[in-house]
Design an enzyme around this catalytic site. Structure first.
Site, PDB file in Angstrom:
ATOM      1  N   GLU A  81     -19.436  14.532  -7.734  1.00  0.00           N
ATOM      2  CA  GLU A  81     -18.722  16.098  -7.973  1.00  0.00           C
ATOM      3  C   GLU A  81     -19.319  16.062  -6.637  1.00  0.00           C
ATOM      4  OE1 GLU A  81     -21.713  17.855 -11.036  1.00  0.00           O
ATOM      5  OE2 GLU A  81     -19.571  16.880 -12.760  1.00  0.00           O
ATOM      6  N   GLU A 112     -34.991  -1.431 -12.518  1.00  0.00           N
ATOM      7  CA  GLU A 112     -35.653  -0.477 -12.051  1.00  0.00           C
ATOM      8  C   GLU A 112     -37.039  -1.235 -11.177  1.00  0.00           C
ATOM      9  OE1 GLU A 112     -38.071   2.495 -14.630  1.00  0.00           O
ATOM     10  OE2 GLU A 112     -36.061   2.550 -15.413  1.00  0.00           O
TER      11      GLU A 112
END
Length: 271
Positions: A81, A112
């Site tokens: 963004e 992960e």
């Protein structure tokens, strides 16, 4: 602590399935109200990290986020963004998620748990001492994130983190830790809830304050935003009208000609 992070503690509520819908909503909302207060306590820590990031970016460095699951997605979201909001290149703030872009929509098994993969991912971007690396992990125990932070520090790279557990391995590994303690989730262990909200608030604070300090906001306006749709073109036109006191049609023409509010205003004033 590593085996029992704060984010895994049992919910303060029980028999959720027996609650009425309105009770579920009210109880979630009650928990959510505590998040901004938890974030507020960490403003001194956030300030320290923001100052470091600002100085690095002024000298041409970059900000990297690494995370897994919800935390990784929030980092990628915040990074993605920045270009449309502040008109910066997509190489200034970069978000990486364990498992790659596939993990944005789907869980990637064991992604992960690899302590070495984050550093491999960062190497593709030639991360260096000019940059800053921020690890995001609600539990503060995610191997992907901790491994990346530790290797970055070994290589002289400034490191920070956003975690929602106290005294976590991630905070210990980071130079500039932000530990926002959000407590047990409404649904036990569901860190997409309060922890995720806290992380989103902090990431908003970090990049917005950094971009303001870098001159990407004027007054209170996003003068460098990308004009990627009609809503943003209209917003930019209004900004120019308010700033220069000219007619809408002239403002539109300036915006289309120069491509940004800042450029349009500067061109008008220098004419």
């Amino acid at each position: 602590m590593e085996n029992n992070p704060d984010t895994e503690k049992a919910s303060n509520y029980n028999d959720l399935e027996k609650m009425t819908t309105v009770d579920i909503l009210n109880n979630i909302n009650s928990e959510d109200k505590t998040v901004p207060e938890s974030v507020e306590k960490q403003i001194p820590a956030i300030e320290k990290l923001v100052k470091e990031i600002t100085e690095k970016l002024k000298l041409g460095g970059r900000l990297f986020y690494i995370g897994a699951g919800t935390s990784g997605r929030l980092g990628v979201l915040d990074a993605s963004e920045c270009p449309p909001t502040f008109g910066v290149t997509d190489q200034m703030v970069i978000g990486l998620i364990a498992g790659g872009d596939t993990a944005l929509r789907n869980a990637v098994e064991n992604a992960e748990d690899d302590t070495e993969q984050a550093w491999k991912d960062l190497q593709r971007y030639k991360i260096s001492k000019k940059d800053v690396l921020v690890g995001i992990a609600a539990s503060g125990t995610t191997p992907y994130v901790i491994g990346g932070i530790k290797e970055a520090r070994k290589n002289g790279i400034t490191t920070g983190c956003v975690t929602c557990s106290s005294e976590s391995p991630l905070a210990e590994a980071s130079e500039y830790p932000i530990e926002v303690i959000t407590g047990p989730e409404f649904v036990t262990g569901s860190t997409r809830m309060k922890a995720g909200t806290a992380q989103k608030l902090i990431l908003n604070m970090i990049t917005t304050s950094v971009m303001i300090k870098l001159g990407r906001v004027k007054g209170n306006k996003m003068v460098d935003m990308q004009l990627s749709n009609q809503k943003l073109v209209s917003r930019g036109t209004r900004m120019i009208v308010e700033e220069l006191g000219i007619e809408v049609k002239e403002a539109e023409q300036l915006l289309q000609k120069y491509g940004s509010v800042r450029a349009a205003v500067e061109a008008f004033r220098s004419a």
